[in-house]
Design a protein around this motif. Structure first.
Motif, mmCIF file in Angstrom:
data_model
loop_
_atom_site.group_PDB
_atom_site.id
_atom_site.type_symbol
_atom_site.label_atom_id
_atom_site.label_comp_id
_atom_site.label_asym_id
_atom_site.label_seq_id
_atom_site.Cartn_x
_atom_site.Cartn_y
_atom_site.Cartn_z
ATOM 1 N N GLU A 175 0.852 -1.212 0.000
ATOM 2 C CA GLU A 175 0.000 0.000 0.000
ATOM 3 C C GLU A 175 0.880 1.251 0.000
ATOM 4 O OE1 GLU A 175 -3.180 0.537 -0.363
ATOM 5 O OE2 GLU A 175 -3.554 -1.615 -0.593
ATOM 6 N N ARG A 176 1.864 1.241 0.898
ATOM 7 C CA ARG A 176 2.744 2.411 1.049
ATOM 8 C C ARG A 176 3.465 2.726 -0.264
ATOM 9 N NH1 ARG A 176 7.466 0.767 4.551
ATOM 10 N NH2 ARG A 176 8.502 0.453 2.542
ATOM 11 N N GLU A 177 3.920 1.704 -0.924
ATOM 12 C CA GLU A 177 4.706 1.906 -2.150
ATOM 13 C C GLU A 177 3.841 1.964 -3.412
ATOM 14 O OE1 GLU A 177 7.787 2.691 -1.977
ATOM 15 O OE2 GLU A 177 7.961 2.253 0.168
ATOM 16 N N ASN A 178 2.551 1.863 -3.219
ATOM 17 C CA ASN A 178 1.604 1.907 -4.336
ATOM 18 C C ASN A 178 1.897 0.819 -5.366
ATOM 19 O OD1 ASN A 178 -0.555 2.802 -5.748
ATOM 20 N ND2 ASN A 178 0.474 4.572 -6.680
ATOM 21 N N ILE A 179 2.173 -0.382 -4.861
ATOM 22 C CA ILE A 179 2.383 -1.507 -5.793
ATOM 23 C C ILE A 179 1.384 -2.641 -5.540
ATOM 24 C CG2 ILE A 179 4.795 -1.038 -6.382
ATOM 25 C CD1 ILE A 179 5.631 -3.170 -4.357
ATOM 26 N N ALA A 180 0.326 -2.356 -4.769
ATOM 27 C CA ALA A 180 -0.735 -3.366 -4.609
ATOM 28 C C ALA A 180 -1.535 -3.389 -5.911
ATOM 29 C CB ALA A 180 -1.626 -3.001 -3.433
ATOM 30 N N PRO A 181 -1.567 -4.526 -6.599
ATOM 31 C CA PRO A 181 -2.186 -4.540 -7.926
ATOM 32 C C PRO A 181 -3.708 -4.499 -7.892
ATOM 33 C CG PRO A 181 -1.464 -6.743 -7.334
ATOM 34 C CD PRO A 181 -1.018 -5.845 -6.216
ATOM 35 N N ARG A 182 -4.250 -3.719 -8.814
ATOM 36 C CA ARG A 182 -5.711 -3.649 -8.982
ATOM 37 C C ARG A 182 -6.098 -4.746 -9.996
ATOM 38 N NH1 ARG A 182 -5.045 2.086 -11.211
ATOM 39 N NH2 ARG A 182 -3.425 0.837 -12.197
ATOM 40 N N ALA A 183 -7.145 -4.538 -10.773
ATOM 41 C CA ALA A 183 -7.553 -5.562 -11.748
ATOM 42 C C ALA A 183 -6.384 -5.867 -12.693
ATOM 43 C CB ALA A 183 -8.751 -5.066 -12.526
ATOM 44 N N ILE A 184 -6.241 -7.140 -13.049
ATOM 45 C CA ILE A 184 -5.073 -7.584 -13.830
ATOM 46 C C ILE A 184 -5.007 -6.869 -15.183
ATOM 47 C CG2 ILE A 184 -4.001 -9.583 -14.941
ATOM 48 C CD1 ILE A 184 -5.554 -11.278 -12.725
ATOM 49 N N ASP A 185 -6.138 -6.879 -15.895
ATOM 50 C CA ASP A 185 -6.128 -6.248 -17.226
ATOM 51 C C ASP A 185 -5.795 -4.758 -17.097
ATOM 52 O OD1 ASP A 185 -6.875 -8.683 -18.173
ATOM 53 O OD2 ASP A 185 -8.931 -8.138 -18.695
#
Ligand code: SF4
Ligand code: FE2
Length: 631
Positions: A175-185
């Motif tokens: 979360e902190r690094e903004n690398i939590a992935p959203r929808a794959i496409d």
């Protein structure tokens, strides 16, 4: 070099010579014809993202063109090229997963796609927050879960469901690094957009987005691919198998299954047992039908059915050169487009089956999810009827094959760990024994060794050397993909391989009755490694990055492996790459990969082509982690 390795090379050399005699072209001919490979491409400093280019910039800040026509410098160009490899890899794994989910959506009590693991279906459904998971009718629940999974590819809000498996600390880092992935496409599309001409130029931002996209592979597509394949086709169990070209049986109709997606392979496995087709094979003078696996399809099929492995990526041409393969049938990924032409030098029919990977040059029989068995039966009939066309003078199957034990899914590994504890007094069914062994120092740590073959590296040499060095130092190895098949061929997936281990690992292998190198499956099954590591971290109450565990891909070649390395680094594990990705043209980007990223995720990429040196670095890394944990 060890004797086993030498033996591999003798086979390879003999078959390459045979190909020359047979007038067949191999990758070695093509590699020689290419002469020197392009230095700009190698360094990642050739840009052809827009049509003002291609722009080739200098790797040196002191001489030559410093920028492309638009002004992009080497750092931007390298970063964008790297990002697009992550997009390619993520797309491949995730689209594979989508096909599995589609098949689950079509599953039914009386159709060809069934639910074999109802317990796992209910567990994952509950994990993902579906309701009435204990009581809902099996197929109604499967269809609901499949729909929910399809949303993972395109949901407008939220992040990937499986992220919640990770330790809290890791989730906070993402979360902190903004690398939590959203929808794959969405992740792939956004990164393709970001790297379009005239968008992102900041290498740090591009790398961060590459990590996020790759995370949607590891904790998204790959994990979905693995878990849903298990629900449909069964959780892999410990079983015996064999590996290497010697599993091709000159007296039977041989069908080589090559590619990645278990949907087709499972149907071929079913159809190959059809008594009418077996009878037909006998009428043609064969003793029976012998299905053998190649690459990751080989891994999927050996883990679930004990189907033997003919070889890894490097050996796909050699299997055909034996002259004893009636049909090479493929679905997606890692298939040389050269195979149909090679097949024509023999009697082999080459059949592609996926509209996504239609390969020109021989037959195409489309695999249709609504009637999957008819494609499989047609493939087998084609093979059976082709048996009589074999040219006996061209048949030469090397006798070499190795016994092997495969099938260490997370569930099966936990089952094996139960053998280490006293079932009367200790808790069973958890990863605690594994944590205990590591904390006690019986095992110094663990390494996930994965990836392909690459003609830049001596065939299987780096895989096997690295594994042998590590097990000698009491580091247990978990392996997937072509690395797993290299281990199988070298006899490292046998109980007897304990003799190559240090005292601690040998003792652990004896107590758990397991080999020191555990076959965990195909490339999407690296998600099994992530899951196992996560369970250990959770059980110990630490972050993944604190564990004495590393990732390694000594001989990789594909975009998928670049995405894998990126999600493994994002998950907190240092990742040792034996082949340099196309980034050496930018010192700044390399620095970001080997140092900068550590500040974001607690792990980094390490480039080391010598497996002995890589093993030394890994041991130092593992011991450093142990010291920091105070164990
Ligand atoms: Fe050249 Fe820039 Fe176009 Fe790339 S985007 S090809 S560097 S002009
Ligand atoms: Fe693979």
């Amino acid at each position: 070099m060890s004797n086993e390795l030498l033996e591999f090379d003798v086979i390879a050399e003999a078959l390459i010579e045979k190909a020359q005699k047979d007038g067949a072209e191999t990758m070695w001919d093509r590699k020689a014809a290419l002469k020197t490979q392009c230095g700009f491409g190698e360094g990642g400093i050739c840009c052809r993202i827009c049509v003002m280019g291609p722009c080739r910039v200098s790797p040196s800040p002191d001489k030559g063109a410093q920028r492309g026509i638009c002004g992009a410098d080497r750092d931007t160009i390298v970063a964008r090229n790297f990002a697009r490899m992550c997009c390619g890899g993520t797309s491949a794994h995730s689209d594979h997963a989508r096909d599995i989910v589609h098949a689950m959506y079509h599953s039914s009590e009386d159709g060809p796609f069934k639910i074999r693991e109802e317990g796992k279906l209910r567990r994952i459904a509950a994990e993902w927050g579906l309701e009435d998971t204990d009581t809902k009718e099996t197929y109604a629940l499967a269809h609901e879960l499949a729909e929910k999974a399809l949303m993972e590819f395109g949901k407008p809000f939220g992040t990937q469901n499986f992220l919640k498996r990770a330790p809290k600390t890791r989730q906070e880092i993402w979360e902190r690094e903004n690398i939590a992935p959203r929808a794959i496409d969405q992740e792939v599309v956004t990164l393709m957009h970001s790297t379009h001409m005239g968008c992102a130029s900041d290498p740090e931002s591009i790398l961060r987005r590459s990590l996020r996209t790759s995370m949607s592979d590891g904790w998204g597509g790959s994990m979905i691919g693995t878990e849903f394949s298990d629900i449909m086709y069964g959780i892999p169990k410990e079983r015996a198998s064999e590996s290497n070209l010697g599993v091709i049986d000159p007296e039977q109709v041989n069908i080589m299954l090559h590619g990645h997606d278990p949907n087709l392979a499972e149907m071929i496995a079913v159809a190959s047992k059809n008594p009418e087709l077996i009878e037909l094979a006998k009428e043609q003078g064969a003793k029976g039908i012998n299905v053998v696996g190649m690459c990751c399809t080989g891994n999927e099929m050996t883990m679930r059915h004990g189907i033997k492995i003919a070889g890894n990526f490097y050996q796909q041409e050699m299997a055909i050169i034996t002259g004893a393969v009636e049909v090479a049938v493929v679905d997606v990924q890692c298939i040389f487009p050269a195979l149909p032409k090679l097949a024509k030098s023999y009697h082999t029919r080459f059949i592609s089956t996926s509209p996504k990977a239609k390969i020109a040059g021989d037959m195409y029989i489309e695999f249709n999810e609504e009637d999957p068995l008819s494609c499989a039966e047609e493939v087998i009939k084609t093979a059976v009827m082709n048996f009589k066309n074999r040219d006996a003078s061209k048949v030469d199957v090397p006798e070499l094959k190795a016994e092997t034990i495969v099938g260490y899914s997370v569930e099966t590994t936990i089952g094996a760990l139960d053998r280490v504890v006293n079932s009367q007094t200790d808790v069973t069914g958890t990863v605690k024994p594994l944590g205990d062994l590591v904390w006690a120092g019986v095992l110094r740590g663990a390494a996930g060794i994965v990836g392909c073959n690459n003609p830049k590296v001596e065939h299987d040499y780096a895989h096997i050397t690295l594994m042998k060095e590590l097990i000698k130092n009491d580091v247990i190895c978990v392996v997937t993909g072509c690395a797993a098949q290299a281990a199988a061929k070298a006899g490292l997936l046998k109980l007897e391989a304990k003799e190559l281990c240090g005292r601690g690992l040998k003792e652990a292998c004896e107590r758990a009755n397991i080999p020191p190198v555990l076959h965990m499956g195909s490339c999407v099954d690296i998600s099994r490694i992530l899951h196992l590591v996560t369970l250990v971290a959770n059980e110990r109450g630490v972050d993944i990055a604190e564990l004495p565990v590393v990732g390694a891909a000594p001989e990789y070649m594909s975009e998928k492996a670049v995405a894998i390395a990126s999600y493994v680094v994002s998950s907190g594990l240092n990742t040792y790459l034996g082949v340099m990705p196309y980034v050496s043209g930018s010192e700044n980007f390399m620095k970001l990969m080997t140092e900068g990223v550590k500040e974001w995720t607690g792990a980094a990429y390490v480039f080391e082509s010598d497996p002995i040196k890589a093993a030394e670095l890994i041991m130092a890394d593992i011991e450093d982690k142990r010291t920091k944990l105070g164990i």
